[in-house]
Write an enzyme that holds these catalytic residues in place. Sequence first.
Site, PDB file in Angstrom:
ATOM      1  N   SER A 222      -1.299   0.402  -7.676  1.00  0.00           N
ATOM      2  CA  SER A 222      -0.368   1.549  -8.338  1.00  0.00           C
ATOM      3  C   SER A 222      -0.970   2.608  -8.157  1.00  0.00           C
ATOM      4  O   SER A 222      -2.184   2.787  -7.941  1.00  0.00           O
ATOM      5  CB  SER A 222      -0.347   1.145  -9.818  1.00  0.00           C
ATOM      6  OG  SER A 222      -1.691   1.346 -10.541  1.00  0.00           O
TER       7      SER A 222
ATOM      8  N   ASP B 170       1.947   0.880  -4.419  1.00  0.00           N
ATOM      9  CA  ASP B 170       3.133   0.207  -4.904  1.00  0.00           C
ATOM     10  C   ASP B 170       3.967   1.175  -6.103  1.00  0.00           C
ATOM     11  O   ASP B 170       3.227   2.031  -6.563  1.00  0.00           O
ATOM     12  CB  ASP B 170       2.402  -0.966  -5.627  1.00  0.00           C
ATOM     13  CG  ASP B 170       3.385  -1.888  -6.106  1.00  0.00           C
ATOM     14  OD1 ASP B 170       4.305  -2.171  -5.515  1.00  0.00           O
ATOM     15  OD2 ASP B 170       3.074  -2.579  -7.229  1.00  0.00           O
ATOM     16  N   HIS B 171       5.087   0.963  -5.883  1.00  0.00           N
ATOM     17  CA  HIS B 171       5.969   1.700  -6.970  1.00  0.00           C
ATOM     18  C   HIS B 171       5.610   3.171  -7.093  1.00  0.00           C
ATOM     19  O   HIS B 171       5.565   3.626  -8.318  1.00  0.00           O
ATOM     20  CB  HIS B 171       5.941   0.882  -8.094  1.00  0.00           C
ATOM     21  CG  HIS B 171       6.731  -0.310  -8.253  1.00  0.00           C
ATOM     22  ND1 HIS B 171       8.151  -0.614  -8.101  1.00  0.00           N
ATOM     23  CD2 HIS B 171       6.115  -1.437  -8.307  1.00  0.00           C
ATOM     24  CE1 HIS B 171       8.358  -1.682  -8.103  1.00  0.00           C
ATOM     25  NE2 HIS B 171       7.332  -2.385  -8.298  1.00  0.00           N
TER      26      HIS B 171
ATOM     27  N   GLU C 297      13.378   0.300  -2.413  1.00  0.00           N
ATOM     28  CA  GLU C 297      13.988  -0.762  -3.606  1.00  0.00           C
ATOM     29  C   GLU C 297      15.190  -0.493  -3.867  1.00  0.00           C
ATOM     30  O   GLU C 297      15.738   0.833  -4.059  1.00  0.00           O
ATOM     31  CB  GLU C 297      12.986  -0.789  -4.652  1.00  0.00           C
ATOM     32  CG  GLU C 297      13.693  -1.608  -5.773  1.00  0.00           C
ATOM     33  CD  GLU C 297      12.488  -1.846  -6.941  1.00  0.00           C
ATOM     34  OE1 GLU C 297      11.587  -1.700  -6.812  1.00  0.00           O
ATOM     35  OE2 GLU C 297      13.114  -2.105  -8.039  1.00  0.00           O
TER      36      GLU C 297
ATOM     37  N   GLY D 181       5.709  -8.698 -14.706  1.00  0.00           N
ATOM     38  CA  GLY D 181       4.942  -9.001 -15.810  1.00  0.00           C
ATOM     39  C   GLY D 181       5.093 -10.225 -16.448  1.00  0.00           C
ATOM     40  O   GLY D 181       4.711 -10.711 -17.593  1.00  0.00           O
TER      41      GLY D 181
ATOM     42  N   HIS E  49       9.322  -8.936  -5.549  1.00  0.00           N
ATOM     43  CA  HIS E  49       8.506  -8.418  -6.786  1.00  0.00           C
ATOM     44  C   HIS E  49       8.161  -9.176  -8.044  1.00  0.00           C
ATOM     45  O   HIS E  49       9.257 -10.172  -8.013  1.00  0.00           O
ATOM     46  CB  HIS E  49       8.933  -6.919  -7.162  1.00  0.00           C
ATOM     47  CG  HIS E  49       8.583  -5.957  -6.374  1.00  0.00           C
ATOM     48  ND1 HIS E  49       7.827  -4.754  -6.492  1.00  0.00           N
ATOM     49  CD2 HIS E  49       8.914  -5.694  -4.930  1.00  0.00           C
ATOM     50  CE1 HIS E  49       7.782  -4.178  -5.578  1.00  0.00           C
ATOM     51  NE2 HIS E  49       8.387  -4.332  -4.534  1.00  0.00           N
TER      52      HIS E  49
ATOM     53  N   ASN F   2       4.701 -10.038  -3.786  1.00  0.00           N
ATOM     54  CA  ASN F   2       3.976  -9.427  -4.527  1.00  0.00           C
ATOM     55  C   ASN F   2       3.500 -10.252  -5.746  1.00  0.00           C
ATOM     56  O   ASN F   2       4.113 -10.836  -6.567  1.00  0.00           O
ATOM     57  CB  ASN F   2       4.678  -8.093  -5.340  1.00  0.00           C
ATOM     58  CG  ASN F   2       4.934  -7.310  -4.328  1.00  0.00           C
ATOM     59  OD1 ASN F   2       4.571  -7.319  -2.994  1.00  0.00           O
ATOM     60  ND2 ASN F   2       5.657  -5.842  -4.793  1.00  0.00           N
TER      61      ASN F   2
ATOM     62  N   THR G 161      -0.081  -9.786 -11.867  1.00  0.00           N
ATOM     63  CA  THR G 161      -0.223 -10.051 -13.315  1.00  0.00           C
ATOM     64  C   THR G 161      -0.901 -11.087 -13.420  1.00  0.00           C
ATOM     65  O   THR G 161      -2.046 -11.277 -14.269  1.00  0.00           O
ATOM     66  CB  THR G 161       1.131 -10.293 -14.229  1.00  0.00           C
ATOM     67  OG1 THR G 161       1.903  -8.974 -14.209  1.00  0.00           O
ATOM     68  CG2 THR G 161       0.747 -10.696 -15.685  1.00  0.00           C
TER      69      THR G 161
HETATM   70  P1  13P Z   1       3.887  -9.302 -11.136  1.00  0.00           P
HETATM   71  O1  13P Z   1       2.655  -8.462 -11.939  1.00  0.00           O
HETATM   72  O2  13P Z   1       4.638  -9.689 -12.237  1.00  0.00           O
HETATM   73  O3  13P Z   1       3.116 -10.419 -10.345  1.00  0.00           O
HETATM   74  O4  13P Z   1       4.546  -8.272 -10.120  1.00  0.00           O
HETATM   75  C1  13P Z   1       3.705  -7.585  -9.183  1.00  0.00           C
HETATM   76  C2  13P Z   1       4.609  -6.905  -8.518  1.00  0.00           C
HETATM   77  O5  13P Z   1       5.798  -6.980  -8.240  1.00  0.00           O
HETATM   78  C3  13P Z   1       3.967  -5.437  -8.135  1.00  0.00           C
HETATM   79  O6  13P Z   1       4.785  -4.461  -7.752  1.00  0.00           O
END
Ligand code: 13P
Length: 285
Positions: free
Chosen positions: A49, A81-82, A133, A178, A205, A227, A230
């Site tokens: 991130s 990411d994101h 996205e 998550g 994701h 991805n 979590t």
């Molecule tokens: P999770 O944390 O739900 O596994 O998702 C990870 C993710 O998509 C990061 O962009």
Amino acid sequence: MFKNLHDLLTEAERLNYTVGAFNAHNLEMVPAMISAARDAGSPIIIQTSVGTARYVGMKNFVAVCQSMAEDLLVDVDLHLDHAKNFADIKDAIDAGYRSVMFDGSALPLKENIMKTLRVIEYAHPRHVSVEAEIGTIGGTEEGVTVKEGAYTDPKDAVAFCRQADVDALAVGIGTHHGQFRSKTQLNFPLIEALHKVLSVPMVVHGGTGVNEKDYHRLTENGIRKFNVGTELLVTWTKTAQEKFKTTEVNASLRNNIVPCNEAVHDIVFHKINLFMNKNNNVLMA
Ligand code: 13P
């Protein structure tokens, strides 16, 4: 080799497998992840991130990923990411990240396309790949049901890819970020419809909440980047809680940290073996 996302996903498309993208929540996790890829004989995407990238230092992530890729002979992409701000994306590219995600999913379609184009214009001449996205992935709350509007509309996805030459597209197909206490219901008719009309590699994701029995079908339907974040975070933290509860305060820190990293290695190794789609023996051909 230290590679970009485009190169990793082109090879995955050619041989019909999925590349695991694992969120590193600290620098400690990275050697465990890359070693797991080496042990499984697969490429890997390490992603951070913006917050984690700033905490560790972007150049520090680049240095570790690049040197391990060369030493262990593993194909590694380091991915942001994101990211929602151009400034963060530019910093990551300048530091040596090999791919970035511009997340304009909350924007109207036209604005999402315009902002993605600006990222591509900076990234591609520097051989850095871009993920975008469209649709939304659902919140971080447990058990939140994705509303109809959050799914990716295949027509919008086609229009998006016609206008923006992205290297990968994150799609809303029923996953939630998550989700670690339960598993999600994927919208396979939508995934199949997207696969029919898109030639760009698709990204899942919220991988923690996806049932492992669904992995193979996702690969068969053009999911090339998957991805997982979590599950690694939760496992690292649980292991650390156990270890630190009983440790002597002057014991070597290694006694407590190494088991956390080993747990990450084992999860990454296990997932990669599923992503390689060996059921199909494609990689063995
Ligand atoms: P999770 O944390 O739900 O596994 O998702 C990870 C993710 O998509 C990061 O962009």
